[in-house]
Design an enzyme around this catalytic site. Sequence first.
Site, PDB file in Angstrom:
ATOM      1  N   ASN A 158       0.861  -1.183   0.000  1.00 22.82           N
ATOM      2  CA  ASN A 158       0.000   0.000   0.000  1.00 22.82           C
ATOM      3  C   ASN A 158       0.889   1.221   0.000  1.00 22.82           C
ATOM      4  OD1 ASN A 158      -2.905  -0.997   0.415  1.00 22.82           O
ATOM      5  ND2 ASN A 158      -1.680  -2.194   1.875  1.00 22.82           N
ATOM      6  N   GLU A 159       1.115   1.741  -1.181  1.00 19.47           N
ATOM      7  CA  GLU A 159       2.021   2.874  -1.349  1.00 19.47           C
ATOM      8  C   GLU A 159       1.306   4.168  -0.966  1.00 19.47           C
ATOM      9  OE1 GLU A 159       4.958   2.407  -1.714  1.00 19.47           O
ATOM     10  OE2 GLU A 159       5.543   1.062  -3.329  1.00 19.47           O
ATOM     11  N   PRO A 160       2.062   5.255  -0.806  1.00 17.21           N
ATOM     12  CA  PRO A 160       1.430   6.546  -0.497  1.00 17.21           C
ATOM     13  C   PRO A 160       0.245   6.807  -1.435  1.00 17.21           C
ATOM     14  CG  PRO A 160       3.803   6.769  -0.414  1.00 17.21           C
ATOM     15  CD  PRO A 160       3.531   5.373  -0.868  1.00 17.21           C
ATOM     16  N   SER A 162      -2.682   5.315  -0.793  1.00 15.58           N
ATOM     17  CA  SER A 162      -3.648   4.234  -0.538  1.00 15.58           C
ATOM     18  C   SER A 162      -4.656   4.690   0.512  1.00 15.58           C
ATOM     19  CB  SER A 162      -2.935   2.986  -0.001  1.00 15.58           C
ATOM     20  OG  SER A 162      -1.977   2.543  -0.912  1.00 15.58           O
ATOM     21  N   THR A 177      10.315   2.398  -3.858  1.00 17.35           N
ATOM     22  CA  THR A 177      10.160   0.978  -3.531  1.00 17.35           C
ATOM     23  C   THR A 177      10.856   0.121  -4.587  1.00 17.35           C
ATOM     24  OG1 THR A 177       8.053   1.445  -2.484  1.00 17.35           O
ATOM     25  CG2 THR A 177       8.423  -0.833  -3.167  1.00 17.35           C
TER      26      THR A 177
END
Length: 641
Positions: A158-160, A162, A177
């Site tokens: 869950n990247e920024p 999300s 990432t």
Amino acid sequence: MSHQEESSYERISTRIVNSSAEGCRLVANEIAELVTKKRDEGQKTVLGLATGSTPTGVYRELIKLHREGFSFASLITFNLDEYYPISSTHPESYYYFMREQLFDHLDVPDENIHIPDGSVDRADVYSNCQAYEDKINKVGGLDFQLLGIGRTGHIGFNEPGSGRDSRTRLVHLDSLTRKDAARDFLGVENVPRYALTMGVGTIWDARRIVLLAWGEAKAAVLAQAVQGEPIETLPASLLQGHPNLEVIADEAAACELTRMKRPWLVGKVPWKPRMIRSAVSWLSNEADKPILKLLDEDYSERGLADLLTEHGPAYDLNIRVFNEVQHTLTGWPGGKPRASDEHRPERAEPHPKRSLILAPEPLNDIIGMGGTLHRLIDQGHEVTVACLTSGNLAVPDADASKAAELVMDLAELSKGDETAEALFAKRALEELHEKNDFAGDSESIRCLKGLIRRGEAKMACEVCGLPTAKVRFLDLPFYEKGKYRQFRLEDEDVQKVRGLLEELKPHQLYCTGAQAEPSTVQAVCFEALRRAWEALGNADWINECYVWLYRGVSQEWDASEIDMAVPLSPAELANKIQGIYQHQTQRSQTPTSNRTLRDIWRQAEDCDQRVAESYDRLGLAEYEAIEGFRRWNGVGTAPTE
Ligand code: F6R
């Protein structure tokens, strides 16, 4: 200090453990207790699992418990995420990782193991994600979710950006990432662009969540997640408010939390010298004044009234701390001969000193202390640089092919194409051609790559003035046998380090990695040193040896933490960068760009300049750059108080 006070800045309950090993044992035992309790109630335990470096210690503990007779047959597991697209046989797939790190060693029935399938057709991704959620619900939801945290603040993938309510889905990976994964995939271009991940909402629904964080690289993001506002740009922070969430962090990962970094803001503290220096330096930054201009009001208005009462007035405190910081500065890292050393970080005698610099991987030494290395040599010390590992895992195949071709061409020129060297190069080249993209390297390829890095390390040291004969290579076996994230220190490694120390009996020793994440090469090498040091006991020379910790890339220390600050002139800084540039294989592995090497030297330069600026802001002299060192007392990983 009450727990309440300690954590008043923290929005997530946080336990700070002495070491990651202790944290991993705690978590493994908690999982085992949960399994036992539920089994006694006739139920299965549903466990959410993560991959990456962080949880591997927990997995090792679980395997140990199983070997001692504990059964995990009543476990049902759901992994957080998987790259997409990727096949389960790819050595970097999370499927492969989980098999290797955990499931192959436990008795969890195959049908109870769930990992998002990175090989499904794009058209089926959505329904597969739905099905994953359904399966979790069908078994009654997650009892316990284990998490790590990425440098972007991601949990799972869950990247920024999300959302708090997000569910299992396909996501696009953040470029940081992908960069972090580039080493594992042998180049950022090989890292998949997408991933499947449980959502923040899926994780939230777990009845208990434990988020682990080890090592200084996680410190900044962890502090934001625990103490900052919950925001979508930092997904881990969205877990704030979960009724049963705990962060477990080692001291290095927790070091940016207010209770660790500015404990006087949280409650009453014992005013020891280091704490005083730290508080006054902080105050100088807060008040935006050099130390010597701080007033009594500055102290009292910013919560330092009791420091003032115990050690004031401001005038005395200012002078005391200013002098302390001033005394950390020295252009004589090996001590200044025939000068008083009462206020110098290093002793004047003996001179010259035997200085041993340990580089976990070639290049660490130049990044952390290339300028100081130069000075030590200039000032006549007997310097040895020892590269503890070969660094061969980080050499692109293309460079190895180039080197092998060169050897063969040379052999042909001298009509010596049947020499052992030519045959070796020929074999390596054949193996390189046959090698599939993600297969590990054969012995000859690793050897060749190691030699390339040796050449680079020697050239870099030469730029700093060190004769190449003074560069040693230990090729520690843990590295030669292992791969990134999966190194295991063994006794033979410790013995090799010990042998080197006994042979050289240094007066001063430079090393790094004390606060690194435990699976990194730097941390493993530091552990080897720690054990070797312990084994050497009270040998006379050990008691006389000063150990200086240098920093890793992009992690400079606060001025208040530094025990020895070595200023660099613009020319010395330029020379250091020249040294970094000798490590040509450490460039980006994309054929057209030289970005990574440039990134590395820029980061090194920025770090050294930031330290110089921080000294300047405190009111000390303005230098171009500073390399900072902390003194280590040989015990644990914490620097000397
Ligand atoms: C992987 C996962 C990720 C990692 C994070 C930290 O399953 O959930 O969120 O926890 O990227 O990775 P490491 O532990 O390698 O630092």
